[in-house]
Design a protein around this motif. Structure first.
Motif, PDB file in Angstrom:
ATOM      1  N   GLN A  19       0.826  -1.208   0.000  1.00  0.00           N
ATOM      2  CA  GLN A  19       0.000   0.000   0.000  1.00  0.00           C
ATOM      3  C   GLN A  19       0.856   1.252   0.000  1.00  0.00           C
ATOM      4  N   ASP A  20       1.877   1.254   0.829  1.00  0.00           N
ATOM      5  CA  ASP A  20       2.821   2.365   0.919  1.00  0.00           C
ATOM      6  C   ASP A  20       4.097   1.944   0.197  1.00  0.00           C
ATOM      7  N   PRO A  21       4.521   2.661  -0.815  1.00  0.00           N
ATOM      8  CA  PRO A  21       5.719   2.243  -1.568  1.00  0.00           C
ATOM      9  C   PRO A  21       6.996   2.230  -0.749  1.00  0.00           C
ATOM     10  N   GLU A  22       6.953   2.746   0.478  1.00  0.00           N
ATOM     11  CA  GLU A  22       8.159   2.792   1.293  1.00  0.00           C
ATOM     12  C   GLU A  22       8.123   1.844   2.485  1.00  0.00           C
ATOM     13  N   SER A  23       6.981   1.217   2.756  1.00  0.00           N
ATOM     14  CA  SER A  23       6.903   0.351   3.933  1.00  0.00           C
ATOM     15  C   SER A  23       6.035  -0.866   3.662  1.00  0.00           C
ATOM     16  N   VAL A  24       6.228  -1.899   4.486  1.00  0.00           N
ATOM     17  CA  VAL A  24       5.472  -3.140   4.373  1.00  0.00           C
ATOM     18  C   VAL A  24       4.931  -3.510   5.752  1.00  0.00           C
ATOM     19  N   SER A  44       9.183 -22.223   9.100  1.00  0.00           N
ATOM     20  CA  SER A  44       8.441 -20.984   8.872  1.00  0.00           C
ATOM     21  C   SER A  44       9.211 -19.775   9.394  1.00  0.00           C
ATOM     22  N   TRP A  45       9.745 -19.893  10.604  1.00  0.00           N
ATOM     23  CA  TRP A  45      10.499 -18.772  11.177  1.00  0.00           C
ATOM     24  C   TRP A  45      11.584 -18.273  10.239  1.00  0.00           C
ATOM     25  N   VAL A  46      12.405 -19.213   9.759  1.00  0.00           N
ATOM     26  CA  VAL A  46      13.581 -18.830   8.979  1.00  0.00           C
ATOM     27  C   VAL A  46      13.173 -18.240   7.634  1.00  0.00           C
ATOM     28  N   HIS A  47      12.160 -18.824   6.996  1.00  0.00           N
ATOM     29  CA  HIS A  47      11.729 -18.270   5.707  1.00  0.00           C
ATOM     30  C   HIS A  47      11.107 -16.886   5.880  1.00  0.00           C
ATOM     31  N   VAL A  48      10.310 -16.696   6.917  1.00  0.00           N
ATOM     32  CA  VAL A  48       9.733 -15.376   7.172  1.00  0.00           C
ATOM     33  C   VAL A  48      10.844 -14.376   7.484  1.00  0.00           C
ATOM     34  N   ASP A  49      11.843 -14.809   8.226  1.00  0.00           N
ATOM     35  CA  ASP A  49      12.985 -13.957   8.543  1.00  0.00           C
ATOM     36  C   ASP A  49      13.693 -13.497   7.273  1.00  0.00           C
ATOM     37  N   VAL A  50      13.889 -14.409   6.321  1.00  0.00           N
ATOM     38  CA  VAL A  50      14.578 -14.046   5.078  1.00  0.00           C
ATOM     39  C   VAL A  50      13.696 -13.134   4.221  1.00  0.00           C
ATOM     40  N   MET A  51      12.387 -13.366   4.224  1.00  0.00           N
ATOM     41  CA  MET A  51      11.484 -12.443   3.516  1.00  0.00           C
ATOM     42  C   MET A  51      11.615 -11.037   4.092  1.00  0.00           C
ATOM     43  N   HIS A  52      11.604 -10.951   5.416  1.00  0.00           N
ATOM     44  CA  HIS A  52      11.783  -9.671   6.099  1.00  0.00           C
ATOM     45  C   HIS A  52      13.102  -9.031   5.664  1.00  0.00           C
ATOM     46  N   ARG A  53      14.174  -9.803   5.667  1.00  0.00           N
ATOM     47  CA  ARG A  53      15.493  -9.277   5.316  1.00  0.00           C
ATOM     48  C   ARG A  53      15.546  -8.803   3.861  1.00  0.00           C
ATOM     49  N   TRP A  54      14.945  -9.574   2.949  1.00  0.00           N
ATOM     50  CA  TRP A  54      15.010  -9.194   1.534  1.00  0.00           C
ATOM     51  C   TRP A  54      14.189  -7.931   1.267  1.00  0.00           C
ATOM     52  N   LEU A  55      13.041  -7.822   1.938  1.00  0.00           N
ATOM     53  CA  LEU A  55      12.237  -6.612   1.782  1.00  0.00           C
ATOM     54  C   LEU A  55      12.997  -5.393   2.294  1.00  0.00           C
ATOM     55  N   GLU A  56      13.687  -5.536   3.424  1.00  0.00           N
ATOM     56  CA  GLU A  56      14.507  -4.438   3.940  1.00  0.00           C
ATOM     57  C   GLU A  56      15.660  -4.121   2.981  1.00  0.00           C
ATOM     58  N   HIS A  57      16.243  -5.175   2.426  1.00  0.00           N
ATOM     59  CA  HIS A  57      17.328  -4.976   1.463  1.00  0.00           C
ATOM     60  C   HIS A  57      16.822  -4.186   0.263  1.00  0.00           C
ATOM     61  N   GLY A  58      15.552  -4.364  -0.071  1.00  0.00           N
ATOM     62  CA  GLY A  58      14.963  -3.641  -1.192  1.00  0.00           C
ATOM     63  C   GLY A  58      14.552  -2.217  -0.857  1.00  0.00           C
TER      64      GLY A  58
END
Length: 482
Positions: A19-24, A44-58
């Motif tokens: 919704q917000d191009p700068e945040s998730v 689940s923990w580790v995959h969600v953690d990596v999703m979080h990390r990749w979104l921050e990296h982006g």
């Protein structure tokens, strides 16, 4: 390349546009804290953690909320067991502490908050009242149920028809409900597993003394800490129905807004052809797995299969992951040592290694943007390991710039995104601390054998003052770093 994700709600692979191009806004359904966490949870923990990390990296500001369910009949059933506590709250606190320790051992990023059901009962009651007022819920004998026939889109996540659904809830609830598929928002009275005392916590409500239903908790906590509409809702595949289906119904009925734009589900970890679970007693706890193989090897195992693909646990697959982790670690260490050696030269150029670095960066990004494909991302890093080894094994003088870029690529993608402790991050210090604590405990045991109980007690007190919790068991002293 733009990130694309598989949305359970639509069944389609979609371009990710928050919704917000700068945040998730990201919500993950956490554990019911009634037992130790196992590798199925860790997947689940580790995959969600990596999703979080990749979104921050982006470049996104990720607001990640993950709950603890600390009000549940499974927790009540463990009240009174040795070492767990004499109340539902004490049992829950015990396992929350253990879960947090396990999370840290796997190098998970901390969520923004870890809300608990017990501290959000007022918000839950407010949400149930709203659903009653809007005609989506009804009271029956002090309990409150959601009327699935009143929500026209019920079944849209799991692709089911209301009239073909099986009954939800306990047998004794059927007579209280208008439709077998109606589900409890508020349960009257106390929780008595198998009619045994003690019961669980209860709270006053407009419908009398009772407890929250299971599904309503996540809707209340998500809207409290994020918003009426969030970007990503994550959880295990087994939560699609009824938990997530019910979350959608009650949330959207209450707010009139779409609850979550993207629904993503992690496939369950299997062992022996069945899902790994506490109820089937076929699990490998996180603490035992990390103790035996190390946190990085466990992360490698869990990330070696993409989150939405089937993964099987076995001794063979785990050992293969250990080998992959050791190969990545050795490759990184060799690159670091060579970069910092006098043989790394400014004017030496190796086009093959430079090209390999560029290709790794492109392939890694493409894999992660392709629905967080961690398997292919790891493959890209291991290909760079091969290129580094070939470079170092084929010459006496090295390309400093190419090696420096290799090291930075390993650290940026291997550490920051995939969460591996390539540079150590204190893991060696932790191992040394463990050895020192064990040495002190050996001295303490010798003091006890010699009858010097006061000195032994002093050693235990000294350890606990340093944050080392010691517990004496039949098999000897055990300890945990607080």
């Amino acid at each position: 390349m733009t990130l694309h994700v598989t949305n359970t709600l639509t069944g389609e692979r979609e371009r990710f546009e928050p919704q917000d191009p700068e945040s998730v806004l990201l919500y993950y359904c956490g554990l019911t804290v009634s037992d130790f966490a196992h590798l199925g949870h860790a997947r689940s923990w580790v995959h969600v953690d990596v999703m979080h990390r990749w979104l921050e990296h982006g470049g996104y500001d990720v607001r990640h909320v993950e709950n603890f369910t600390d009000v549940n009949e499974k927790i009540v059933a463990r009240v009174g067991e040795e070492g767990l506590g004499e109340s539902e709250d004490e049992v829950a606190r015990h396992f929350i502490s253990e879960v947090i320790t396990d999370m840290r051992s796997l190098n998970l990023r901390r969520a923004e908050v870890y809300p608990r059901v017990s501290e959000h009962v007022p918000e839950i009651i407010d949400l149930v009242e709203t659903l009653v007022e809007k005609g989506y819920a009804y009271e029956s004998n002090g309990s409150v149920y959601f009327d699935v026939t009143e929500f026209e889109e019920y079944g849209k996540l799991s692709n089911q028809n209301v009239e073909e659904m099986e009954a939800q809830g306990e047998e004794d609830e059927l007579e209280e409900k208008r439709h077998p598929a109606d589900f409890a928002l508020w349960k009257a009275g106390e929780a008595h597993p198998d009619d045994a005392e003690p019961g669980g916590q209860t709270w006053d409500s407009p419908w009398g003394e009772g407890r929250p239903g299971w599904h309503i908790e996540c809707s209340a906590m998500s809207t409290t800490h994020l918003d009426d509409t969030i970007d990503v809702h994550l959880g295990g595949q087994d939560l699609v129905f009824p938990h997530h289906e019910n979350e959608i119904a009650q949330s959207e009925a209450a707010t009139g807004q779409q609850f979550a734009k993207y629904w993503m589900h992690v496939r369950l970890l299997e062992t022996g052809g069945e899902k790994m679970s506490s109820s089937l007693q076929n699990y490998f706890t996180v603490r035992n797995a990390v103790s035996e193989f190390g946190g990085d090897a466990i992360r490698m195992f869990l990330l070696s299969t993409a989150y939405n693909n089937r993964q099987t646990y076995s001794e063979e697959t785990l050992n293969e992951a250990v080998e992959r982790w050791e190969r990545l670690e050795r490759g990184y260490d060799r690159a670091v040592a060579a970069t910092d050696s006098p043989d790394a030269r400014t004017k030496v150029e190796d086009d093959a290694l430079r090209d390999a670095v560029a290709e790794t960066r492109d392939e890694f990004a493409a894999a992660m943007d392709d629905d967080f494909n961690t398997r292919e991302a790891i493959t890209a890093l291991l290909e760079l390991v091969s290129a580094v080894n070939k470079h170092l094994d084929s010459r006496d003088e090295y390309d400093y710039r190419a090696l420096r870029d290799s090291v930075e690529t390993f650290e940026e993608f291997g550490e920051e995104v995939l969460g591996f402790a390539l540079a150590g991050d204190g893991e060696g210090d932790v191992e040394l601390l463990d050895e020192l604590v064990e040495l002190v405990l050996d001295v303490r045991e010798r003091e006890r054998d010699a009858g010097n109980y006061e000195r032994a007690d002093d050693l235990r007190d000294d350890l606990e003052a340093l944050g080392v919790e010691v517990q004496d068991t039949d098999s000897g002293a055990e300890f945990r770093l607080e």
